[in-house]
Design an enzyme around this catalytic site. Sequence first.
Site, PDB file in Angstrom:
ATOM      1  N   SER A 259      63.581  13.256  21.621  1.00  0.00           N
ATOM      2  CA  SER A 259      63.706  14.477  21.099  1.00  0.00           C
ATOM      3  C   SER A 259      62.380  15.082  20.073  1.00  0.00           C
ATOM      4  CB  SER A 259      65.111  14.649  20.462  1.00  0.00           C
ATOM      5  OG  SER A 259      65.185  13.804  19.299  1.00  0.00           O
ATOM      6  N   ASP A 425      68.780   6.190  27.874  1.00  0.00           N
ATOM      7  CA  ASP A 425      69.175   5.847  26.106  1.00  0.00           C
ATOM      8  C   ASP A 425      70.537   5.053  26.242  1.00  0.00           C
ATOM      9  OD1 ASP A 425      66.863   6.930  25.006  1.00  0.00           O
ATOM     10  OD2 ASP A 425      67.943   8.978  25.065  1.00  0.00           O
ATOM     11  N   HIS A 467      66.475   3.006  25.457  1.00  0.00           N
ATOM     12  CA  HIS A 467      66.034   2.841  24.033  1.00  0.00           C
ATOM     13  C   HIS A 467      67.434   2.507  23.239  1.00  0.00           C
ATOM     14  CE1 HIS A 467      65.128   4.409  20.102  1.00  0.00           C
ATOM     15  NE2 HIS A 467      66.441   5.229  20.146  1.00  0.00           N
ATOM     16  N   CYS A 469      68.895   1.598  19.160  1.00  0.00           N
ATOM     17  CA  CYS A 469      68.443   1.805  17.703  1.00  0.00           C
ATOM     18  C   CYS A 469      69.327   1.271  16.937  1.00  0.00           C
ATOM     19  CB  CYS A 469      67.941   3.109  17.282  1.00  0.00           C
ATOM     20  SG  CYS A 469      69.069   4.542  17.906  1.00  0.00           S
ATOM     21  N   HIS A 520      63.997   8.252  10.191  1.00  0.00           N
ATOM     22  CA  HIS A 520      65.089   8.591   9.348  1.00  0.00           C
ATOM     23  C   HIS A 520      64.606   8.816   7.672  1.00  0.00           C
ATOM     24  CE1 HIS A 520      67.852   7.835  12.682  1.00  0.00           C
ATOM     25  NE2 HIS A 520      68.553   8.604  12.150  1.00  0.00           N
TER      26      HIS A 520
END
Length: 580
Positions: A259, A425, A467, A469, A520
């Site tokens: 994104s 993802d 991915h 996280c 973040h």
Amino acid sequence: DLLDGLVAVYAEILERLRKQGVEWVQIDEPVLTLDLPQRWIEALDSTYARLHSSRIPKLLLCTYFESVAEHSERLKRLPVAGLHLDLIRSPQQLDAFLDRYPEDKVLSLGVVDGRNIWRCNLAETLQLLESVQQGLGKRLWVAPSCSLLHSPINVDAETKLAPDLRSWLAFGTQKLGEVATLVRGLNEGSPAIQAALDLSNASHTQRQRSPRIHDPAVAQRLAASTTADATRQSPYAARQEKQRLRFDLPAFPTTTIGSFPQTSSIRSARAAHKRGAIGEEAYATAMKEEIALVVRQQETIGLDVLVHGEAERNDMVEYFGEQLRGFAFSEHGWVQSYGSRCVKPPIIYGDVSRPRAMTVEWFRYAQSLTTKPMKGMLTGPVTMLQWSFERDDQPRAQTARQIALAIRDEVLDLEAAGAGMIQIDEPAFREGLPLKASARAEYLDWAVEAFRLAGAGVRDDTQIHTHMCYAEFNDILSAIAALDADVITIETSRSDMELLKGFGSFRYPNEMGPGVYDIHSPRVPDTEDMLTLLRKACAVIDPRRLWVNPDCGLKTRGWPEVELALNRMVAAAQLLRTQY
Ligand code: GLN
Ligand code: ZN
């Protein structure tokens, strides 16, 4: 080691509550459902003995999300006034507690699912409660299984759901009603709640038989799918060679996670579209402009593998759920996800399939704007399941497989449309891990299988990325390797690449992109910061297998910082290429 001081503070708080006339205090100890070290378990006795000394308020010790049966004897002996058990996640644990349950304790039974949105089967539940009531009498309490934090508020606010589907649901308000009805049935006898029992029975029968839920084509396809479907044509080494020939990327290829900033122009176009103020075509045009902008920016920055930026996606699960059969969406079903963030999880109510391609047109358009490889971008089956309200009428593994087959269709359509790289993802992969170690192998088996089923249908020279996280990966490394993704990008920047050590000593076999900066944080790191992290990565992972990328998607960030950060990231990769 810190317990003594902590207990002293709890004792003080309880004493203050007592002075204010508080009669009962609930103390949540969900930690007891984990595999705790013996020392922690033993500390229960002395801890609650100390808290008990003031006698008032009475303590209700509350557990949920799993069984605490293995501690039943200790818990029954504990000087508290009551225990709460989650009978939704673990109905089997009840027997261990009913056996010689102490006369001086209440037993609170969590029989209404606090964690999911399905209506309670009142008749079955009442029957269970009645049998327990014979022994416990007034000491039996009735409750939701856990806090209602995870439940939306009121199903009556939902006006757009199909009426039958809506009748199968219970949100927080309805759940409290169910608890009250059950208690009334216990106190006044089942005839007192006959109307509610009839409604609940009718709703459950109708749901079980509903053609909305059962799709024979999905069942057939699932039955016909084999382990071969979940296995790539060649082992990784052979694929890697073909992929290198096909893409001819530089060392340390640069890319992003998917994104790009969800700007106010994207959000207002989406809102206008939702309101009906702009039509399908105008909305698509607006999104295409956003995609074109993101592609141009990436080319200017000099990234090697591009993405289309996900402008058209409100949320990575909702976007796909909206296009799949078997998913429904509430209008107001918001629940807290973390901190102050909220999500509106989809409701998986029936067999899942994909009526038509979901992302192919957007991909085609994005790829048409550049000669660089454009990654197709999908959400994986485990994350789709984990971040939805799930079916309670079939095993999770089966729902995951259905979603996997739907994603597989999309993967193959993307490949046919020319996508050489497809990212699936799975940020929620680790989060789905069961609380008890004994249940983990089974979960990892089906979760890995579902991911593979989604991705393994492609040719050798099509590169599957994944991915993940914000999780501790080191205890599931063999499962991550078993996914057999050609490239995995993971979050590592916040731990200064510490997380990577596990991948190094495990000898993670495929390519990987350890995130080089924390998306973040609003802080834009220097090129030098990223280089330091990359050098650390090179020390544990073969540099020929390293990718360079941020540690997650960029949708929550603004353009100026994204541009700056990615420029520096590309510079770091270029410097590294001169050194290795
Ligand atoms: N592709 C998604 C994005 O870039 C991944 C998000 C996530 O990892 N949670 O936003
Ligand atoms: Zn992420």
